[in-house]
Design an enzyme around this catalytic site. Structure first.
Site, PDB file in Angstrom:
ATOM      1  N   ASN A  58      36.397  35.622  45.696  1.00  0.00           N
ATOM      2  CA  ASN A  58      37.656  35.372  45.332  1.00  0.00           C
ATOM      3  C   ASN A  58      38.593  34.725  46.360  1.00  0.00           C
ATOM      4  OD1 ASN A  58      39.602  37.697  46.570  1.00  0.00           O
ATOM      5  ND2 ASN A  58      37.424  38.594  45.835  1.00  0.00           N
ATOM      6  N   CYS A  77      40.062  25.680  58.923  1.00  0.00           N
ATOM      7  CA  CYS A  77      40.173  27.165  58.586  1.00  0.00           C
ATOM      8  C   CYS A  77      40.856  26.824  57.126  1.00  0.00           C
ATOM      9  CB  CYS A  77      41.125  27.928  59.444  1.00  0.00           C
ATOM     10  SG  CYS A  77      43.049  27.537  59.110  1.00  0.00           S
ATOM     11  N   CYS A 109      33.420  36.162  31.565  1.00  0.00           N
ATOM     12  CA  CYS A 109      33.187  36.377  32.875  1.00  0.00           C
ATOM     13  C   CYS A 109      32.476  35.046  33.514  1.00  0.00           C
ATOM     14  CB  CYS A 109      32.260  37.560  33.053  1.00  0.00           C
ATOM     15  SG  CYS A 109      30.691  37.476  32.046  1.00  0.00           S
ATOM     16  N   ASN A 137      38.800  47.532  49.965  1.00  0.00           N
ATOM     17  CA  ASN A 137      39.259  46.216  49.588  1.00  0.00           C
ATOM     18  C   ASN A 137      39.967  45.510  50.567  1.00  0.00           C
ATOM     19  OD1 ASN A 137      40.301  43.997  48.424  1.00  0.00           O
ATOM     20  ND2 ASN A 137      41.097  45.010  46.537  1.00  0.00           N
ATOM     21  N   CYS A 176      43.740  24.965  56.912  1.00  0.00           N
ATOM     22  CA  CYS A 176      43.559  23.306  56.866  1.00  0.00           C
ATOM     23  C   CYS A 176      42.854  22.801  55.617  1.00  0.00           C
ATOM     24  CB  CYS A 176      42.478  23.123  57.827  1.00  0.00           C
ATOM     25  SG  CYS A 176      42.779  23.360  59.599  1.00  0.00           S
ATOM     26  N   GLY A 210      26.255  39.813  44.232  1.00  0.00           N
ATOM     27  CA  GLY A 210      24.746  38.890  44.335  1.00  0.00           C
ATOM     28  C   GLY A 210      24.326  38.267  45.497  1.00  0.00           C
ATOM     29  N   CYS A 259      47.557  21.929  61.184  1.00  0.00           N
ATOM     30  CA  CYS A 259      47.237  23.021  60.322  1.00  0.00           C
ATOM     31  C   CYS A 259      48.785  24.131  60.423  1.00  0.00           C
ATOM     32  CB  CYS A 259      46.155  23.662  60.834  1.00  0.00           C
ATOM     33  SG  CYS A 259      45.930  25.255  59.896  1.00  0.00           S
ATOM     34  N   LYS A 287      29.003  50.183  45.540  1.00  0.00           N
ATOM     35  CA  LYS A 287      27.885  49.258  46.343  1.00  0.00           C
ATOM     36  C   LYS A 287      27.335  49.273  47.658  1.00  0.00           C
ATOM     37  CE  LYS A 287      28.581  45.511  42.913  1.00  0.00           C
ATOM     38  NZ  LYS A 287      28.955  44.187  42.753  1.00  0.00           N
ATOM     39  N   ASP A 301      32.765  46.345  50.779  1.00  0.00           N
ATOM     40  CA  ASP A 301      32.895  46.004  49.547  1.00  0.00           C
ATOM     41  C   ASP A 301      33.519  47.177  48.779  1.00  0.00           C
ATOM     42  OD1 ASP A 301      30.824  44.069  47.274  1.00  0.00           O
ATOM     43  OD2 ASP A 301      32.338  45.448  46.387  1.00  0.00           O
TER      44      ASP A 301
HETATM   45 ZN   LIG Z   1      43.576  25.616  60.354  1.00  0.00          ZN
END
Ligand SMILES: [Zn+2]
Length: 407
Positions: free
Chosen positions: A182, A224, A248, A148, A227, A81, A301, A125, A102
């Protein structure tokens, strides 16, 4: 013998008929472009020039050199979307190369959103998007990768295209846009971009479809996802519960279009060097609220590549500071000039992000009870415990999420 030959001919005829019908279907799905490719963008004001309104940005003083967009390669992970609309906008703007990733197929359940059309249902897609986009603007090089990125092979392909898909001569892409839905894909993209030192933009829309965000990710200068896990603005959403049969997430073409618009606006600013890109820009449809936040990386981190990028950023800042001091300018002018140049290659103005603090290893903790929409893996959580997130505004993540939740 004669019977066998006749059978073979019959089989061949059947196969030819089958292929002809497939070809006809493909031709129907692929609109022939209405125009020839254009070698140079022109500012000439004539009805037949697809770039006249974009080139006018130069005359208006917004952009110095609009045609520079043709030397930019943008990789988009996720063509749903948000990602599909993002790809269309960049195509209409005449970006040099778009690399699309995708693994999904177009479904009728996607028709509440923009871009894809019912006759494309069942197509990959990225392949469907490529056909549409080339029909809109044949000047853009479009690469479609139906895979994927959370699988080993998908990740390797993503990494190699991010590292080598850039223009003009195959270095890293100029930027990457994450338009995924996700946690795994977000974390994979974050780890890869931190390792490559690639500036990228993260985007997201909440499961209840009424809020979203765009986040600027600069390895070593912004957190990131090791972190600070992805900020998802909806309260109490757990994507795993949304994957159940018959359940959904909600989606609205409005929110997705707005987030795609904000994402492409930030991308154009990065690529063409105008305006200011917010480190974090949120959107709440309920109250028409657009919160802007500044986020700092965690000096502790758990991701070694992130710590390395933070040290590099601190070094570059120190060199830039030295260059700005008249006394030291002479001694180290060449190194400082190089450092300043490398830090300004996007020509963007950013909120001060306190490179000195990162350099000194000083952490400004968000306090106890930091909670995000996702849980950090145990090892990373332990390592990040002293300072899970740092923000200029003084708001903890908890505050920010509570603020969004109240909207
Ligand atoms: Zn980091």
């Amino acid at each position: 013998m004669a019977t066998t030959d006749a059978n073979n001919v019959e089989q061949l005829r059947a196969r030819v008929a089958e292929l002809e019908s497939e070809l006809a279907e493909l031709r129907q799905a692929q609109p022939a472009s209405a125009r020839q490719r254009i070698d140079r963008m022109s500012a000439e004001v004539v009805d037949s020039n697809p770039y006249s309104r974009l080139m006018a940005l130069q005359r208006m003083g917004v952009v110095q050199n609009y045609e520079r967009i043709r030397e930019q390669a943008v990789l988009i992970v996720g063509v749903g979307g948000v990602g599909s609309v993002t790809a269309e906008m960049l195509t209409r703007c005449g970006v040099g190369r778009l690399i699309l990733f995708d693994y999904d197929k177009v479904e009728m359940a996607n028709m509440n959103r923009l871009f894809f059309q019912p006759h494309q249902a069942g197509l990959s897609k990225v392949e469907a998007a490529k056909r549409t986009l080339l029909g809109i603007n044949p000047d853009v090089q479009i690469e479609a990768h139906s895979c994927n990125v959370t699988t080993m092979e998908g990740y390797e392909l993503l990494r190699s295209r991010a590292a080598e898909g850039g223009l003009p001569d195959g270095g890293p892409v100029q930027t990457l846009l994450a338009c995924v839905d996700n946690y795994e894909a977000r974390v994979a993209v974050s780890a890869m971009c931190t390792e490559l030192g690639l500036t990228w933009l993260e985007s997201g829309v909440s499961e209840d479809a009424v809020s979203g965000h765009v986040q600027l990710m600069r390895p070593g200068r912004t957190p990131c996802f090791a972190c600070l896990p992805p900020l998802v603005v909806a309260e109490g959403g757990d994507e795993r519960t949304l994957k159940r049969e018959g359940v959904c997430a909600a989606s609205l073409p409005t929110t997705m279009g707005i987030v795609a618009g904000l994402l492409v606006q930030a991308t154009l600013k990065l690529l063409l060097g105008f305006g200011r890109v917010s480190p974090y820009l949120g959107y709440s449809a309920m109250t028409d609220f657009f919160p802007v936040e500044s986020l700092k990386p965690n000096p502790d981190c758990a991701e070694p590549a992130c710590q390395r990028r933070q040290r590099e950023a601190a070094k570059a800042d120190a060199a830039a500071a030295a260059a700005a001091t008249p006394d030291s300018a002479e001694q180290d002018s060449s190194a400082a000039a190089a450092a300043v140049h490398s830090e300004n290659d996007w020509c963007i103005e950013l909120v001060e992000e306190g490179g000195d603090e990162a350099a000194a290893g000083r952490s400004v903790g968000a306090g106890g009870g930091v909670r995000t929409a996702y849980s950090v893996p145990a090892a990373a959580a332990d390592a990040a415990a002293p300072a899970a997130a740092v923000q200029d505004s003084g708001l903890s993540l908890e505050d920010l999420r509570a603020q969004m939740g109240r909207l």
